[in-house]
Scaffold this motif. Structure first.
Motif, PDB file in Angstrom:
ATOM      1  N   THR A 149       3.955   0.211   3.154  1.00 27.12           N
ATOM      2  CA  THR A 149       3.762  -0.581   1.934  1.00 27.12           C
ATOM      3  C   THR A 149       2.952   0.211   0.919  1.00 27.12           C
ATOM      4  O   THR A 149       3.287   0.221  -0.270  1.00 27.12           O
ATOM      5  CB  THR A 149       3.032  -1.899   2.261  1.00 27.12           C
ATOM      6  OG1 THR A 149       3.767  -2.609   3.245  1.00 27.12           O
ATOM      7  CG2 THR A 149       2.878  -2.762   1.027  1.00 27.12           C
ATOM      8  N   ARG A 150       1.898   0.873   1.382  1.00 25.13           N
ATOM      9  CA  ARG A 150       1.058   1.663   0.479  1.00 25.13           C
ATOM     10  C   ARG A 150       1.844   2.814  -0.140  1.00 25.13           C
ATOM     11  O   ARG A 150       1.668   3.126  -1.315  1.00 25.13           O
ATOM     12  CB  ARG A 150      -0.165   2.212   1.219  1.00 25.13           C
ATOM     13  CG  ARG A 150      -1.183   1.183   1.657  1.00 25.13           C
ATOM     14  CD  ARG A 150      -1.701   0.329   0.549  1.00 25.13           C
ATOM     15  NE  ARG A 150      -2.405   1.115  -0.450  1.00 25.13           N
ATOM     16  CZ  ARG A 150      -3.141   0.624  -1.431  1.00 25.13           C
ATOM     17  NH1 ARG A 150      -3.265  -0.677  -1.580  1.00 25.13           N
ATOM     18  NH2 ARG A 150      -3.754   1.406  -2.292  1.00 25.13           N
ATOM     19  N   ILE A 151       2.690   3.449   0.624  1.00 24.04           N
ATOM     20  CA  ILE A 151       3.501   4.549   0.094  1.00 24.04           C
ATOM     21  C   ILE A 151       4.400   4.044  -1.032  1.00 24.04           C
ATOM     22  O   ILE A 151       4.478   4.641  -2.108  1.00 24.04           O
ATOM     23  CB  ILE A 151       4.347   5.205   1.212  1.00 24.04           C
ATOM     24  CG1 ILE A 151       3.440   6.013   2.143  1.00 24.04           C
ATOM     25  CG2 ILE A 151       5.430   6.103   0.623  1.00 24.04           C
ATOM     26  CD1 ILE A 151       4.113   6.503   3.396  1.00 24.04           C
ATOM     27  N   THR A 152       5.048   2.914  -0.790  1.00 24.38           N
ATOM     28  CA  THR A 152       5.925   2.321  -1.807  1.00 24.38           C
ATOM     29  C   THR A 152       5.126   1.952  -3.045  1.00 24.38           C
ATOM     30  O   THR A 152       5.527   2.260  -4.174  1.00 24.38           O
ATOM     31  CB  THR A 152       6.610   1.056  -1.259  1.00 24.38           C
ATOM     32  OG1 THR A 152       7.269   1.384  -0.032  1.00 24.38           O
ATOM     33  CG2 THR A 152       7.614   0.507  -2.239  1.00 24.38           C
ATOM     34  N   ARG A 153       3.992   1.304  -2.833  1.00 21.94           N
ATOM     35  CA  ARG A 153       3.155   0.851  -3.946  1.00 21.94           C
ATOM     36  C   ARG A 153       2.591   2.030  -4.722  1.00 21.94           C
ATOM     37  O   ARG A 153       2.574   2.021  -5.962  1.00 21.94           O
ATOM     38  CB  ARG A 153       2.020  -0.004  -3.401  1.00 21.94           C
ATOM     39  CG  ARG A 153       1.172  -0.650  -4.464  1.00 21.94           C
ATOM     40  CD  ARG A 153       0.285  -1.722  -3.852  1.00 21.94           C
ATOM     41  NE  ARG A 153      -0.571  -2.310  -4.858  1.00 21.94           N
ATOM     42  CZ  ARG A 153      -1.744  -1.813  -5.220  1.00 21.94           C
ATOM     43  NH1 ARG A 153      -2.211  -0.724  -4.639  1.00 21.94           N
ATOM     44  NH2 ARG A 153      -2.467  -2.402  -6.152  1.00 21.94           N
ATOM     45  N   ASN A 154       2.157   3.079  -4.015  1.00 18.90           N
ATOM     46  CA  ASN A 154       1.620   4.263  -4.676  1.00 18.90           C
ATOM     47  C   ASN A 154       2.669   4.946  -5.545  1.00 18.90           C
ATOM     48  O   ASN A 154       2.367   5.431  -6.635  1.00 18.90           O
ATOM     49  CB  ASN A 154       1.062   5.256  -3.656  1.00 18.90           C
ATOM     50  CG  ASN A 154      -0.214   4.770  -3.015  1.00 18.90           C
ATOM     51  OD1 ASN A 154      -0.849   3.846  -3.513  1.00 18.90           O
ATOM     52  ND2 ASN A 154      -0.581   5.367  -1.892  1.00 18.90           N
ATOM     53  N   ASN A 155       3.904   4.988  -5.057  1.00 21.40           N
ATOM     54  CA  ASN A 155       4.975   5.595  -5.837  1.00 21.40           C
ATOM     55  C   ASN A 155       5.243   4.801  -7.113  1.00 21.40           C
ATOM     56  O   ASN A 155       5.440   5.381  -8.183  1.00 21.40           O
ATOM     57  CB  ASN A 155       6.259   5.709  -5.010  1.00 21.40           C
ATOM     58  CG  ASN A 155       6.131   6.755  -3.921  1.00 21.40           C
ATOM     59  OD1 ASN A 155       5.306   7.645  -4.002  1.00 21.40           O
ATOM     60  ND2 ASN A 155       6.946   6.632  -2.887  1.00 21.40           N
ATOM     61  N   LYS A 156       5.239   3.477  -6.997  1.00 17.60           N
ATOM     62  CA  LYS A 156       5.450   2.631  -8.176  1.00 17.60           C
ATOM     63  C   LYS A 156       4.325   2.824  -9.180  1.00 17.60           C
ATOM     64  O   LYS A 156       4.552   2.963 -10.384  1.00 17.60           O
ATOM     65  CB  LYS A 156       5.525   1.152  -7.778  1.00 17.60           C
ATOM     66  CG  LYS A 156       6.810   0.752  -7.103  1.00 17.60           C
ATOM     67  CD  LYS A 156       6.786  -0.731  -6.766  1.00 17.60           C
ATOM     68  CE  LYS A 156       7.996  -1.123  -5.946  1.00 17.60           C
ATOM     69  NZ  LYS A 156       7.917  -2.528  -5.489  1.00 17.60           N
ATOM     70  N   ARG A 157       3.087   2.809  -8.693  1.00 17.92           N
ATOM     71  CA  ARG A 157       1.937   2.970  -9.576  1.00 17.92           C
ATOM     72  C   ARG A 157       1.925   4.353 -10.231  1.00 17.92           C
ATOM     73  O   ARG A 157       1.523   4.501 -11.382  1.00 17.92           O
ATOM     74  CB  ARG A 157       0.622   2.773  -8.808  1.00 17.92           C
ATOM     75  CG  ARG A 157       0.340   1.385  -8.323  1.00 17.92           C
ATOM     76  CD  ARG A 157       0.424   0.313  -9.376  1.00 17.92           C
ATOM     77  NE  ARG A 157      -0.357   0.579 -10.570  1.00 17.92           N
ATOM     78  CZ  ARG A 157      -0.338  -0.163 -11.672  1.00 17.92           C
ATOM     79  NH1 ARG A 157       0.424  -1.238 -11.740  1.00 17.92           N
ATOM     80  NH2 ARG A 157      -1.071   0.153 -12.715  1.00 17.92           N
ATOM     81  N   SER A 158       2.369   5.356  -9.492  1.00 20.50           N
ATOM     82  CA  SER A 158       2.425   6.711 -10.015  1.00 20.50           C
ATOM     83  C   SER A 158       3.337   6.781 -11.235  1.00 20.50           C
ATOM     84  O   SER A 158       3.009   7.428 -12.240  1.00 20.50           O
ATOM     85  CB  SER A 158       2.918   7.657  -8.928  1.00 20.50           C
ATOM     86  OG  SER A 158       3.072   8.956  -9.445  1.00 20.50           O
ATOM     87  N   ILE A 159       4.472   6.105 -11.153  1.00 21.75           N
ATOM     88  CA  ILE A 159       5.412   6.075 -12.277  1.00 21.75           C
ATOM     89  C   ILE A 159       4.792   5.356 -13.474  1.00 21.75           C
ATOM     90  O   ILE A 159       4.848   5.829 -14.616  1.00 21.75           O
ATOM     91  CB  ILE A 159       6.733   5.408 -11.853  1.00 21.75           C
ATOM     92  CG1 ILE A 159       7.461   6.295 -10.842  1.00 21.75           C
ATOM     93  CG2 ILE A 159       7.612   5.117 -13.056  1.00 21.75           C
ATOM     94  CD1 ILE A 159       8.586   5.609 -10.113  1.00 21.75           C
ATOM     95  N   ILE A 160       4.168   4.218 -13.210  1.00 18.39           N
ATOM     96  CA  ILE A 160       3.544   3.435 -14.281  1.00 18.39           C
ATOM     97  C   ILE A 160       2.400   4.219 -14.923  1.00 18.39           C
ATOM     98  O   ILE A 160       2.295   4.296 -16.152  1.00 18.39           O
ATOM     99  CB  ILE A 160       3.033   2.080 -13.733  1.00 18.39           C
ATOM    100  CG1 ILE A 160       4.217   1.211 -13.318  1.00 18.39           C
ATOM    101  CG2 ILE A 160       2.157   1.362 -14.745  1.00 18.39           C
ATOM    102  CD1 ILE A 160       3.844   0.004 -12.488  1.00 18.39           C
ATOM    103  N   ASN A 161       1.546   4.825 -14.090  1.00 16.45           N
ATOM    104  CA  ASN A 161       0.409   5.584 -14.611  1.00 16.45           C
ATOM    105  C   ASN A 161       0.868   6.806 -15.404  1.00 16.45           C
ATOM    106  O   ASN A 161       0.282   7.149 -16.426  1.00 16.45           O
ATOM    107  CB  ASN A 161      -0.521   6.022 -13.475  1.00 16.45           C
ATOM    108  CG  ASN A 161      -1.294   4.868 -12.890  1.00 16.45           C
ATOM    109  OD1 ASN A 161      -1.392   3.805 -13.482  1.00 16.45           O
ATOM    110  ND2 ASN A 161      -1.832   5.076 -11.710  1.00 16.45           N
ATOM    111  N   GLY A 162       1.923   7.462 -14.923  1.00 15.73           N
ATOM    112  CA  GLY A 162       2.470   8.624 -15.631  1.00 15.73           C
ATOM    113  C   GLY A 162       2.988   8.239 -17.001  1.00 15.73           C
ATOM    114  O   GLY A 162       2.765   8.944 -17.993  1.00 15.73           O
TER     115      GLY A 162
END
Length: 86
Positions: free
Chosen positions: A9-22
Motif C-alpha cells: 500500500t505504501r509503495i502505491t501511495r508513494n508513487n501517487k504522491r511522487s507524481i502529485i509532488n512532481g
C-alpha cells in the motif's frame, strides 16, 4: 518486492504522491520563472502581479511538504528584493 500488505500500500501511495509532488514542484518553478522573466524584461507591473501568484503557489507547496518552508521563504524574499530594486 514488498511482502506485507501495508508495504505494498505504501509503495502505491508513494508513487501517487511522487507524481502529485512532481507536478506541484514543476508548477511552482514555472511561476518563479515567469517572475524572473518579467524582472529581466524590466516590467515591474507584470513582475509584481506574477510574484503574487508565485508566492501563493510556493507557500502552498511548502505547506504540503514539497519544499522546505525555509527554502520557500528564501526564494520569495529574494524575488521580492529584486522587484523592489527595479
Amino acid at each position: 518486492m514488498a511482502n506485507h500488505k501495508s508495504a505494498k500500500t505504501r509503495i502505491t501511495r508513494n508513487n501517487k504522491r511522487s507524481i502529485i509532488n512532481g507536478a506541484r514542484r514543476s508548477r511552482v518553478r514555472t511561476f518563479v520563472k515567469k517572475v524572473i522573466a518579467a524582472i529581466m524584461a524590466g516590467d515591474k507591473e507584470l513582475a509584481t502581479s506574477s510574484f503574487k501568484v508565485a508566492e501563493s503557489e510556493m507557500m502552498r507547496a511548502a505547506q504540503k511538504g514539497v519544499f522546505h518552508k525555509n527554502k520557500a521563504a528564501r526564494t520569495i524574499s529574494r524575488l521580492s528584493q529584486k522587484i523592489k530594486a527595479m
